[in-house]
Design a protein around this motif. Structure first.
Motif, PDB file in Angstrom:
ATOM      1  N   THR A  27     -11.778  -8.359  -5.227  1.00 48.25           N
ATOM      2  CA  THR A  27     -11.318  -7.283  -4.365  1.00 48.25           C
ATOM      3  C   THR A  27     -12.094  -7.121  -3.068  1.00 48.25           C
ATOM      4  OG1 THR A  27     -10.854  -4.897  -4.339  1.00 48.25           O
ATOM      5  CG2 THR A  27     -12.798  -5.597  -5.571  1.00 48.25           C
ATOM      6  N   ASP A  30     -10.159  -0.734  -1.681  1.00 46.88           N
ATOM      7  CA  ASP A  30      -9.007  -0.085  -1.060  1.00 46.88           C
ATOM      8  C   ASP A  30      -9.038   1.399  -1.397  1.00 46.88           C
ATOM      9  OD1 ASP A  30      -6.347   0.662  -0.340  1.00 46.88           O
ATOM     10  OD2 ASP A  30      -5.613  -0.007  -2.281  1.00 46.88           O
ATOM     11  N   GLU A  55     -10.331 -10.493   2.787  1.00 49.80           N
ATOM     12  CA  GLU A  55      -9.185 -10.787   1.928  1.00 49.80           C
ATOM     13  C   GLU A  55      -8.940 -12.280   1.753  1.00 49.80           C
ATOM     14  OE1 GLU A  55      -9.050  -6.713   3.463  1.00 49.80           O
ATOM     15  OE2 GLU A  55      -9.196  -8.642   4.521  1.00 49.80           O
ATOM     16  N   MET A  76      -6.405  -5.266  -2.988  1.00 49.40           N
ATOM     17  CA  MET A  76      -6.655  -5.047  -1.562  1.00 49.40           C
ATOM     18  C   MET A  76      -5.664  -3.996  -1.056  1.00 49.40           C
ATOM     19  SD  MET A  76      -4.938  -8.543   0.059  1.00 49.40           S
ATOM     20  CE  MET A  76      -6.068  -9.616  -0.764  1.00 49.40           C
ATOM     21  N   GLN A  77      -5.744  -3.688   0.214  1.00 55.85           N
ATOM     22  CA  GLN A  77      -4.763  -2.786   0.818  1.00 55.85           C
ATOM     23  C   GLN A  77      -3.774  -3.588   1.657  1.00 55.85           C
ATOM     24  OE1 GLN A  77      -7.251  -0.053   2.993  1.00 55.85           O
ATOM     25  NE2 GLN A  77      -7.126  -1.247   4.865  1.00 55.85           N
ATOM     26  N   ASN A  78      -2.726  -2.916   2.101  1.00 57.06           N
ATOM     27  CA  ASN A  78      -1.652  -3.580   2.848  1.00 57.06           C
ATOM     28  C   ASN A  78      -2.167  -4.303   4.096  1.00 57.06           C
ATOM     29  OD1 ASN A  78      -2.190  -1.134   4.133  1.00 57.06           O
ATOM     30  ND2 ASN A  78      -0.113  -0.337   3.927  1.00 57.06           N
ATOM     31  N   LEU A  81      -3.513  -7.553   3.104  1.00 58.73           N
ATOM     32  CA  LEU A  81      -2.467  -8.511   2.747  1.00 58.73           C
ATOM     33  C   LEU A  81      -1.977  -9.234   3.999  1.00 58.73           C
ATOM     34  CD1 LEU A  81      -0.519  -9.649   0.561  1.00 58.73           C
ATOM     35  CD2 LEU A  81       1.037  -7.791   1.192  1.00 58.73           C
ATOM     36  N   PHE A 101      -1.258  -9.714  -7.153  1.00 61.05           N
ATOM     37  CA  PHE A 101      -1.926  -8.845  -6.183  1.00 61.05           C
ATOM     38  C   PHE A 101      -1.574  -7.385  -6.484  1.00 61.05           C
ATOM     39  CE2 PHE A 101      -1.787 -12.833  -4.073  1.00 61.05           C
ATOM     40  CZ  PHE A 101      -2.616 -12.825  -2.959  1.00 61.05           C
ATOM     41  N   VAL A 103      -1.739  -4.126  -4.372  1.00 62.04           N
ATOM     42  CA  VAL A 103      -1.919  -3.815  -2.950  1.00 62.04           C
ATOM     43  C   VAL A 103      -1.614  -2.336  -2.695  1.00 62.04           C
ATOM     44  CG1 VAL A 103      -1.108  -4.318  -0.606  1.00 62.04           C
ATOM     45  CG2 VAL A 103      -1.334  -6.178  -2.285  1.00 62.04           C
ATOM     46  N   VAL A 166       3.317  -9.574  -5.806  1.00 63.73           N
ATOM     47  CA  VAL A 166       2.612  -8.414  -5.280  1.00 63.73           C
ATOM     48  C   VAL A 166       3.149  -7.140  -5.919  1.00 63.73           C
ATOM     49  CG1 VAL A 166       2.173  -7.042  -3.187  1.00 63.73           C
ATOM     50  CG2 VAL A 166       2.093  -9.549  -3.081  1.00 63.73           C
ATOM     51  N   LEU A 168       3.003  -3.253  -5.117  1.00 64.61           N
ATOM     52  CA  LEU A 168       2.674  -2.312  -4.054  1.00 64.61           C
ATOM     53  C   LEU A 168       2.426  -0.927  -4.666  1.00 64.61           C
ATOM     54  CD1 LEU A 168       5.349  -3.423  -1.450  1.00 64.61           C
ATOM     55  CD2 LEU A 168       2.865  -3.731  -1.258  1.00 64.61           C
TER      56      LEU A 168
END
Length: 176
Positions: A27, A30, A55, A76-78, A81, A101, A103, A166, A168
């Motif tokens: 990671t 996030d 990332e 991770m965050q958007n 990505l 992922f 995200v 992914v 979200l």
């Protein structure tokens, strides 16, 4: 539905990770998943947390773990990505290394939760789904605890299709 209906607890997410035999979480922290990071960093038997500098490093470390027979999850965050698109393309789409992922939709307005992200005023939120569609990466939306079953589906899908999948995360995770 209230805003509280759109929340996933860190403990429920840990149970889903354990159920899916995740052994590493790689990671770049996030904010949306902060409670999950906190829970994992306090120690979860069988799951090792690896913090990365960026990332791209997250994707390549997770790829090495996968090649070595481990079952990592990428967090991770958007914005991250988008940052690692070329690495994701090379590792997951071209080399066909399966990867899941998680995200966080950083920047999503509370007023948009429960509505389509296509209605968000924030570009980084609004373009996540079309971006993933355009590059052919399957994705799922996690808005509530019942959606955690999609994690099981994502691991199956990543293995079967030999690609990235992914998930979200649309709202901040809860501290329970």
């Amino acid at each position: 539905m209230s805003l509280g209906d759109f929340s996933i607890s860190a403990s429920a997410c840990v149970k889903a990770l354990t159920r899916n035999q995740v052994d590493h979480v790689v990671t770049v922290p996030d904010w949306i998943q902060l409670s999950l990071h906190d829970r994992l960093n306090k120690g979860v038997e069988g799951i090792r947390v690896i913090n990365a500098c960026n990332e791209n490093q997250v994707v390549t470390v997770a790829a090495g773990l996968t090649i070595g027979g481990k079952r990592p999850l990428v967090m991770m965050q958007n914005q991250g990505l988008y940052n690692c698109f070329n690495t994701l393309r090379a590792v997951c789409l071209d080399a066909h290394i399966p990867m899941v992922f998680l995200v966080g939709q950083f920047g999503r307005e509370f007023s948009n939760i429960g509505h389509p992200t296509s209605e968000s005023a924030r570009t980084m939120v609004r373009i996540a789904e079309p971006f993933l569609q355009s590059i052919g990466v399957p994705f799922h939306i996690l808005d509530k605890e019942a959606d955690l079953l999609k994690l099981d589906q994502a691991y199956e899908q990543a293995q079967e299709q030999r690609t990235a999948v992914v998930l979200l995360v649309g709202a901040p995770m809860a501290w329970r």
